[in-house]
Design a protein around this motif. Sequence first.
Motif, PDB file in Angstrom:
ATOM      1  N   GLU A  45       0.836  -1.208   0.000  1.00 24.28           N
ATOM      2  CA  GLU A  45       0.000   0.000   0.000  1.00 24.28           C
ATOM      3  C   GLU A  45       0.873   1.260   0.000  1.00 24.28           C
ATOM      4  O   GLU A  45       0.600   2.221  -0.727  1.00 24.28           O
ATOM      5  CB  GLU A  45      -0.931  -0.001   1.218  1.00 24.28           C
ATOM      6  CG  GLU A  45      -1.871   1.202   1.193  1.00 24.28           C
ATOM      7  CD  GLU A  45      -2.960   1.147   2.261  1.00 24.28           C
ATOM      8  OE1 GLU A  45      -2.909   0.233   3.121  1.00 24.28           O
ATOM      9  OE2 GLU A  45      -3.848   2.018   2.221  1.00 24.28           O
ATOM     10  N   ARG A  46       1.932   1.244   0.808  1.00 20.98           N
ATOM     11  CA  ARG A  46       2.810   2.424   0.832  1.00 20.98           C
ATOM     12  C   ARG A  46       3.519   2.616  -0.510  1.00 20.98           C
ATOM     13  O   ARG A  46       3.740   3.735  -0.966  1.00 20.98           O
ATOM     14  CB  ARG A  46       3.799   2.314   1.989  1.00 20.98           C
ATOM     15  CG  ARG A  46       3.081   2.529   3.356  1.00 20.98           C
ATOM     16  CD  ARG A  46       4.069   2.714   4.504  1.00 20.98           C
ATOM     17  NE  ARG A  46       4.891   1.505   4.640  1.00 20.98           N
ATOM     18  CZ  ARG A  46       6.221   1.492   4.698  1.00 20.98           C
ATOM     19  NH1 ARG A  46       6.895   2.631   4.626  1.00 20.98           N
ATOM     20  NH2 ARG A  46       6.870   0.366   4.840  1.00 20.98           N
TER      21      ARG A  46
ATOM     22  N   ARG B 299       1.007   4.114  -2.862  1.00 14.29           N
ATOM     23  CA  ARG B 299       0.788   5.535  -2.583  1.00 14.29           C
ATOM     24  C   ARG B 299       1.957   6.372  -3.115  1.00 14.29           C
ATOM     25  O   ARG B 299       1.778   7.437  -3.702  1.00 14.29           O
ATOM     26  CB  ARG B 299       0.582   5.742  -1.078  1.00 14.29           C
ATOM     27  CG  ARG B 299      -0.463   6.828  -0.814  1.00 14.29           C
ATOM     28  CD  ARG B 299      -0.717   7.012   0.685  1.00 14.29           C
ATOM     29  NE  ARG B 299      -1.292   5.832   1.305  1.00 14.29           N
ATOM     30  CZ  ARG B 299      -0.983   5.393   2.539  1.00 14.29           C
ATOM     31  NH1 ARG B 299      -0.090   6.034   3.280  1.00 14.29           N
ATOM     32  NH2 ARG B 299      -1.569   4.320   3.030  1.00 14.29           N
TER      33      ARG B 299
ATOM     34  N   PHE C  55      -4.598  -0.932  -4.484  1.00 10.54           N
ATOM     35  CA  PHE C  55      -4.399   0.386  -3.862  1.00 10.54           C
ATOM     36  C   PHE C  55      -4.246   1.504  -4.902  1.00 10.54           C
ATOM     37  O   PHE C  55      -4.571   2.652  -4.620  1.00 10.54           O
ATOM     38  CB  PHE C  55      -3.170   0.360  -2.948  1.00 10.54           C
ATOM     39  CG  PHE C  55      -3.230  -0.726  -1.917  1.00 10.54           C
ATOM     40  CD1 PHE C  55      -4.167  -0.674  -0.883  1.00 10.54           C
ATOM     41  CD2 PHE C  55      -2.372  -1.822  -1.973  1.00 10.54           C
ATOM     42  CE1 PHE C  55      -4.238  -1.681   0.073  1.00 10.54           C
ATOM     43  CE2 PHE C  55      -2.428  -2.830  -1.023  1.00 10.54           C
ATOM     44  CZ  PHE C  55      -3.360  -2.762   0.001  1.00 10.54           C
TER      45      PHE C  55
END
Lengths: 415, 415
Positions: free
Chosen positions: A175-176, A179, A211
Amino acid sequence: MSATLAADEALARRQRAGEQVLSLASGEIGLPVLPALRERLAAAADRNAYGSVAGSPRLRSAVAGYWGRRNLSVDPGLVVCGPGSKPLLFALLLAVGGDVVVPVPSWVSYAAQARLVGARPIPVPVLPGEGGVPDPAALREAVARARAAGRDPRCVVVTLPDNPTGTVATAGTVERLARAARDLDLVIVSDEIYCDLVFDPADRAVSPAAFAPERTVVTTGLTKNLALGGWRLGVARLPDSPLGHEALTRLVGIASQIWSSTAAPVQSAAAYAFEEPPEVVGYVAAARRLHEVVVRAVAERFTAAGAGLAPVRATCYLYPDFEPLRDHLAGAHDVHGADALATLLAQRYGVGLLPGTAFGEEDRSLRIRVATSRLYGGTDAERFAALAADEPARLPWVKASLDRITEVLTDLTTL
Amino acid sequence: MSATLAADEALARRQRAGEQVLSLASGEIGLPVLPALRERLAAAADRNAYGSVAGSPRLRSAVAGYWGRRNLSVDPGLVVCGPGSKPLLFALLLAVGGDVVVPVPSWVSYAAQARLVGARPIPVPVLPGEGGVPDPAALREAVARARAAGRDPRCVVVTLPDNPTGTVATAGTVERLARAARDLDLVIVSDEIYCDLVFDPADRAVSPAAFAPERTVVTTGLTKNLALGGWRLGVARLPDSPLGHEALTRLVGIASQIWSSTAAPVQSAAAYAFEEPPEVVGYVAAARRLHEVVVRAVAERFTAAGAGLAPVRATCYLYPDFEPLRDHLAGAHDVHGADALATLLAQRYGVGLLPGTAFGEEDRSLRIRVATSRLYGGTDAERFAALAADEPARLPWVKASLDRITEVLTDLTTL
């Protein structure tokens, strides 16, 4: 030349010359073709038309179904087939353009492909125990630095689950990463060819498409889960976004100029495979169990010999680090890096494996990649027996290889 | 997107929508798979190993034998297999580097591939009636000009026999081309995929490898002589010279990073094909006769309608020039170039063919490429019947297409 394929061919030459060899270099899955797929290919031998560049409608629908069952629903029109996921990755890098962020370590061909298309790979290390995904914080820094230096990074490649480490990045890390890619306006190319080879369902990889769906291209193929490397078929899933539709147009255009289409009889059998009838699901489950038992048995031996090793959660690879044994290797064998270690193992013991340098590591690193997918037998009968065995590590031919690994590691680390 | 493949897909869409179409766009050979080859592919369906990047030893030997029988002896070690001759051509352009001289007209993909690898195509016209080979004198001038302008031409592509014109450059022209390439230090990439489809043995193409063996790479495949486009297999013959050995190393390296290897079951059947057993030779002879009868029948109709046309000596293509009908086309149809002519033929008559612009001609040119390889039937039964017929032009389904062409051309040129 691809390091994997080169090591493989070198080993095959030694074997033909009569030497005893142990092949831990290639990620080729040494398992036989599922009979139902063999029959499908044979039945499609009369298909000689080019067909659509992107693949037959039936194959694209089957692939959309396959991804739909993995929470990655997609319109069949956004599925593109190619002669392996490797050519699709190459064409994607060409379609996206610009420089490419690659994890370190990562599969031998990403960086090489980037160079072939005139781009430069930007290496970013992975987090410990989470191979395949560049550390998101380090990614942000590296891209900022590259842009400040006038370079043009437009894409980041991830491998989920990972080759060479056999690990799976956590959902949080993915997810990071997603992002960061969004903030940095990078396309994510997510190579998920090992997605069906995660041992514990709790470890299953989460795709960055969950994501950052608008910018994630996912690829897979039949090479790993169904042992069909020699059939050469891969597929890509383009995002349903303006970016994705533009990439689709470019990708299909490039495919039309490089390879036209994918072997039609293979497409036909592949459609059946992606529809996942029970015998296909059963084969993949049996293969996954076999990989798990054998790769863990091999991992134990490396750990027992003193190498550092993150737990293997997927694939048929392990990535031991001989750093704890550096002094011994230097003193006893004059070995100061993974290249020398791989050469020693090949020449003294007939053991083929790949040095970490092939995956982007520094010369001094003592990491090596070990693939266990060639230990299942020398004949189709042995390989089918391995697939069916309750305790494959006890089969004489598997046990012989495991014993040989113990012997070699003992000799290497204690002499 | 490749113009051929795009036209093909557009026509298929119209056909699925229920329209009556006549497909003269694609060079796909509409003939069935030879049963012996179908059986060989089926028998090899259990082959799932990657194998060597360059191809199996048996295939490479078979290909060396094939070329040996055509006065192009070669060591099997200098033969490289790929998933089509198209990817091999792409990889060769990448391996050689620099800018690429292409004939005008020439096959849609050479210039497109050159652009994909970051090179620029340098167009050089062919001599009248001798398509596929740039006019050697014009080549010398163009390369000198390009070098003076700071460009870096390193390679010239030739097509022998030629697509799109269906002609064959004379040995004299090929020799002068080879001499120019040597003087200019250019690699010659000779696409000889149509070499078995020359109608009169006296017209047989002479390869530039006969005159500049040290710098000529020859490619071919199974797509045209055996109608196996959808199987995707091509081969390259590298020169036995320092240049050739260096190109081999690069080519195999690039292949290993782009496509790994060629579908193993297809390689197995291809080895059998290149060994040229009697049924393969018989099939190619029957196909060649069929192409000759039908392409000549179509050519007659274009000539009768007033188009300019060089005699078709090979392949299943003709390249009529509507220049003599320019005034009529402008006045009656507001058509001033080949793009508009192709659009008119597609939209008003459902006839798909390619404008000369797809082959590098100027917008104003009124040349079009007509492929006759889709006229042999709509079913395998019809197509086998066409292969076996003494007078294929009298078969009802072939005759219907020929009559339709007459009708369309009459309407186009007299209304």
